[in-house]
Write a protein that holds these residues in place. Structure first.
Motif, PDB file in Angstrom:
ATOM      1  N   THR A  66      -1.083  -7.729  17.186  1.00 58.93           N
ATOM      2  CA  THR A  66      -0.732  -6.315  17.124  1.00 58.93           C
ATOM      3  C   THR A  66      -1.719  -5.503  17.944  1.00 58.93           C
ATOM      4  OG1 THR A  66      -1.987  -6.002  15.078  1.00 58.93           O
ATOM      5  CG2 THR A  66       0.358  -6.523  14.855  1.00 58.93           C
ATOM      6  N   GLU A  67      -1.428  -4.209  18.072  1.00 56.47           N
ATOM      7  CA  GLU A  67      -2.269  -3.329  18.874  1.00 56.47           C
ATOM      8  C   GLU A  67      -2.580  -2.057  18.096  1.00 56.47           C
ATOM      9  OE1 GLU A  67      -0.369  -4.318  23.220  1.00 56.47           O
ATOM     10  OE2 GLU A  67       0.764  -3.044  21.846  1.00 56.47           O
ATOM     11  N   LEU A  68      -3.739  -1.481  18.385  1.00 49.01           N
ATOM     12  CA  LEU A  68      -4.108  -0.200  17.804  1.00 49.01           C
ATOM     13  C   LEU A  68      -3.681   0.890  18.781  1.00 49.01           C
ATOM     14  CD1 LEU A  68      -5.531   1.612  15.732  1.00 49.01           C
ATOM     15  CD2 LEU A  68      -7.642   1.255  17.032  1.00 49.01           C
ATOM     16  N   LEU A  69      -2.800   1.781  18.318  1.00 54.31           N
ATOM     17  CA  LEU A  69      -2.352   2.918  19.116  1.00 54.31           C
ATOM     18  C   LEU A  69      -3.087   4.158  18.606  1.00 54.31           C
ATOM     19  CD1 LEU A  69      -0.246   4.232  21.113  1.00 54.31           C
ATOM     20  CD2 LEU A  69       1.156   4.595  19.101  1.00 54.31           C
ATOM     21  N   VAL A  70      -3.724   4.885  19.525  1.00 52.62           N
ATOM     22  CA  VAL A  70      -4.413   6.126  19.160  1.00 52.62           C
ATOM     23  C   VAL A  70      -3.904   7.247  20.055  1.00 52.62           C
ATOM     24  CG1 VAL A  70      -6.512   5.058  18.231  1.00 52.62           C
ATOM     25  CG2 VAL A  70      -6.384   5.597  20.661  1.00 52.62           C
ATOM     26  N   ILE A  71      -3.850   8.464  19.484  1.00 46.83           N
ATOM     27  CA  ILE A  71      -3.396   9.651  20.220  1.00 46.83           C
ATOM     28  C   ILE A  71      -4.381  10.781  19.941  1.00 46.83           C
ATOM     29  CG2 ILE A  71      -1.531  11.319  20.498  1.00 46.83           C
ATOM     30  CD1 ILE A  71       0.051   9.009  20.891  1.00 46.83           C
ATOM     31  N   THR A  72      -4.718  11.535  20.979  1.00 48.93           N
ATOM     32  CA  THR A  72      -5.641  12.659  20.820  1.00 48.93           C
ATOM     33  C   THR A  72      -4.880  13.950  20.539  1.00 48.93           C
ATOM     34  OG1 THR A  72      -5.674  13.325  23.143  1.00 48.93           O
ATOM     35  CG2 THR A  72      -7.226  11.588  22.480  1.00 48.93           C
ATOM     36  N   GLU A  73      -5.620  14.979  20.162  1.00 47.38           N
ATOM     37  CA  GLU A  73      -5.027  16.288  19.854  1.00 47.38           C
ATOM     38  C   GLU A  73      -4.274  16.890  21.036  1.00 47.38           C
ATOM     39  OE1 GLU A  73      -8.241  18.191  16.759  1.00 47.38           O
ATOM     40  OE2 GLU A  73      -8.667  18.313  18.910  1.00 47.38           O
ATOM     41  N   LEU A  74      -4.703  16.574  22.240  1.00 52.10           N
ATOM     42  CA  LEU A  74      -4.109  17.186  23.428  1.00 52.10           C
ATOM     43  C   LEU A  74      -3.116  16.269  24.137  1.00 52.10           C
ATOM     44  CD1 LEU A  74      -7.264  19.087  24.685  1.00 52.10           C
ATOM     45  CD2 LEU A  74      -5.391  19.904  23.241  1.00 52.10           C
ATOM     46  N   TYR A  88      -3.091  12.767  24.728  1.00 51.91           N
ATOM     47  CA  TYR A  88      -3.467  11.549  25.445  1.00 51.91           C
ATOM     48  C   TYR A  88      -3.513  10.386  24.467  1.00 51.91           C
ATOM     49  CZ  TYR A  88      -4.684  14.493  29.367  1.00 51.91           C
ATOM     50  OH  TYR A  88      -4.623  15.385  30.415  1.00 51.91           O
ATOM     51  N   GLY A  89      -3.172   9.205  24.938  1.00 49.86           N
ATOM     52  CA  GLY A  89      -3.172   8.055  24.048  1.00 49.86           C
ATOM     53  C   GLY A  89      -3.274   6.752  24.798  1.00 49.86           C
ATOM     54  N   LYS A  90      -3.385   5.691  24.030  1.00 48.23           N
ATOM     55  CA  LYS A  90      -3.433   4.341  24.585  1.00 48.23           C
ATOM     56  C   LYS A  90      -3.250   3.351  23.457  1.00 48.23           C
ATOM     57  CE  LYS A  90      -8.282   3.407  24.079  1.00 48.23           C
ATOM     58  NZ  LYS A  90      -9.201   2.434  24.543  1.00 48.23           N
ATOM     59  N   ARG A  91      -2.974   2.123  23.827  1.00 44.72           N
ATOM     60  CA  ARG A  91      -2.912   1.053  22.839  1.00 44.72           C
ATOM     61  C   ARG A  91      -3.836  -0.064  23.303  1.00 44.72           C
ATOM     62  NH1 ARG A  91       1.493  -2.594  24.483  1.00 44.72           N
ATOM     63  NH2 ARG A  91       2.398  -1.683  26.347  1.00 44.72           N
ATOM     64  N   THR A  92      -4.502  -0.679  22.336  1.00 42.31           N
ATOM     65  CA  THR A  92      -5.485  -1.718  22.628  1.00 42.31           C
ATOM     66  C   THR A  92      -5.250  -2.884  21.670  1.00 42.31           C
ATOM     67  OG1 THR A  92      -7.076  -0.004  23.205  1.00 42.31           O
ATOM     68  CG2 THR A  92      -7.959  -2.196  22.830  1.00 42.31           C
ATOM     69  N   PRO A  93      -5.200  -4.126  22.182  1.00 43.64           N
ATOM     70  CA  PRO A  93      -5.027  -5.278  21.285  1.00 43.64           C
ATOM     71  C   PRO A  93      -6.135  -5.323  20.233  1.00 43.64           C
ATOM     72  CG  PRO A  93      -4.794  -5.951  23.582  1.00 43.64           C
ATOM     73  CD  PRO A  93      -5.289  -4.538  23.592  1.00 43.64           C
ATOM     74  N   VAL A  94      -5.777  -5.624  18.983  1.00 42.67           N
ATOM     75  CA  VAL A  94      -6.778  -5.653  17.912  1.00 42.67           C
ATOM     76  C   VAL A  94      -7.804  -6.754  18.144  1.00 42.67           C
ATOM     77  CG1 VAL A  94      -5.286  -4.586  16.193  1.00 42.67           C
ATOM     78  CG2 VAL A  94      -5.336  -7.078  16.389  1.00 42.67           C
ATOM     79  N   GLU A  95      -7.474  -7.743  18.935  1.00 43.16           N
ATOM     80  CA  GLU A  95      -8.426  -8.822  19.228  1.00 43.16           C
ATOM     81  C   GLU A  95      -9.633  -8.320  20.027  1.00 43.16           C
ATOM     82  OE1 GLU A  95      -4.588 -10.575  18.210  1.00 43.16           O
ATOM     83  OE2 GLU A  95      -5.101  -9.118  19.744  1.00 43.16           O
ATOM     84  N   GLU A  96      -9.533  -7.144  20.655  1.00 41.74           N
ATOM     85  CA  GLU A  96     -10.656  -6.590  21.423  1.00 41.74           C
ATOM     86  C   GLU A  96     -11.695  -5.911  20.535  1.00 41.74           C
ATOM     87  OE1 GLU A  96      -9.958  -4.359  24.948  1.00 41.74           O
ATOM     88  OE2 GLU A  96      -8.279  -5.633  25.558  1.00 41.74           O
ATOM     89  N   LEU A 132     -10.160  15.722  20.118  1.00 34.09           N
ATOM     90  CA  LEU A 132     -10.477  14.685  19.131  1.00 34.09           C
ATOM     91  C   LEU A 132      -9.270  13.786  18.905  1.00 34.09           C
ATOM     92  CD1 LEU A 132     -12.308  16.860  16.447  1.00 34.09           C
ATOM     93  CD2 LEU A 132     -13.358  15.296  18.085  1.00 34.09           C
ATOM     94  N   LEU A 133      -9.518  12.628  18.325  1.00 34.94           N
ATOM     95  CA  LEU A 133      -8.395  11.776  17.942  1.00 34.94           C
ATOM     96  C   LEU A 133      -7.643  12.442  16.804  1.00 34.94           C
ATOM     97  CD1 LEU A 133      -9.446   8.012  17.911  1.00 34.94           C
ATOM     98  CD2 LEU A 133      -7.971   9.203  19.481  1.00 34.94           C
ATOM     99  N   SER A 134      -6.331  12.291  16.813  1.00 39.21           N
ATOM    100  CA  SER A 134      -5.558  12.920  15.759  1.00 39.21           C
ATOM    101  C   SER A 134      -4.640  11.952  15.039  1.00 39.21           C
ATOM    102  CB  SER A 134      -4.821  14.101  16.361  1.00 39.21           C
ATOM    103  OG  SER A 134      -3.502  13.993  16.402  1.00 39.21           O
ATOM    104  N   ALA A 135      -4.403  10.769  15.597  1.00 39.63           N
ATOM    105  CA  ALA A 135      -3.520   9.814  14.922  1.00 39.63           C
ATOM    106  C   ALA A 135      -3.846   8.394  15.349  1.00 39.63           C
ATOM    107  CB  ALA A 135      -2.064  10.124  15.235  1.00 39.63           C
ATOM    108  N   MET A 136      -3.572   7.464  14.426  1.00 40.12           N
ATOM    109  CA  MET A 136      -3.733   6.042  14.720  1.00 40.12           C
ATOM    110  C   MET A 136      -2.639   5.271  14.009  1.00 40.12           C
ATOM    111  SD  MET A 136      -4.791   4.295  11.697  1.00 40.12           S
ATOM    112  CE  MET A 136      -5.724   2.906  12.178  1.00 40.12           C
ATOM    113  N   LYS A 137      -2.255   4.138  14.593  1.00 39.54           N
ATOM    114  CA  LYS A 137      -1.242   3.289  13.977  1.00 39.54           C
ATOM    115  C   LYS A 137      -1.356   1.895  14.577  1.00 39.54           C
ATOM    116  CE  LYS A 137       2.349   3.388  11.206  1.00 39.54           C
ATOM    117  NZ  LYS A 137       2.133   3.638   9.796  1.00 39.54           N
TER     118      LYS A 137
END
Length: 186
Positions: A96-104, A106-114, A136-141
């Protein structure tokens, strides 16, 4: 922003159930007036991932938390500074991957193995390079590549996109533009 995938109506039902569970847990646990729950999860085995608003993530083994009674305060999963807050907690399964999104937007996804595994209670490692331009970061999934997400701003603007449409980047990167955010919206 708030991230959800698959069907929005299912999200509303689950959110209502989680709200009711939080109310019941707060009443039964006899917490202090300022106590609150930011996330709950049922774990069977594997890794717990927590992310803070200042861009740090920590991954620890769920076996570090033992079963407790209803009237306990629990244990610290992540340490955050006074200017930060914990965004959420998810179970990180292999692949799986960690998806993060900022308040403005911007976002990205990164494999949890990293992400390195740590003991619970630490501050974690940076999951995104923070800049004033991105907020700042505003969400994660925790997501899989075939999932879909819905991103919702405070002003009610909704964007639905496949997870594969968000760039997969390493931990120490800034992320890419995922959603246009107008004015003072977040």
């Amino acid at each position: 922003f708030y991230i959800n995938f698959h069907h929005f109506s299912l999200f509303l039902i689950i959110s209502f159930i989680m709200f009711l569970l939080n109310v019941i847990c707060i009443i039964m646990a006899d917490l202090a007036p300022m106590g609150s729950f930011s996330s709950m999860a049922s774990v069977t085995a594997l890794w717990v991932m927590m992310v803070s608003s200042v861009g740090k993530a920590i991954m620890w083994d769920e076996s570090e938390v033992r079963a407790m009674g209803r009237d306990t305060m629990g244990v610290r999963g992540m340490t955050v500074n006074a200017d930060a807050r914990v965004l959420g907690m998810e179970i990180a399964r292999p692949g799986t991957e960690l998806l993060v999104i900022t308040e403005l937007g911007y976002g990205k996804r990164t494999p949890v193995e990293e992400y390195p595994s740590h003991h619970r209670g630490g501050q974690g490692v940076y999951t995104i390079t923070m800049t004033a331009k991105k907020g700042l970061l505003s969400a994660m999934k925790i997501v899989e590549e075939n999932d879909e997400i819905m991103i919702i701003t405070e002003e009610g603007v909704v964007v639905r996109t496949p997870v594969s449409g968000v760039s997969q980047l390493g931990r120490s990167t800034q992320g890419v533009h995922v959603m246009n955010v107008a004015g003072k919206d977040k």
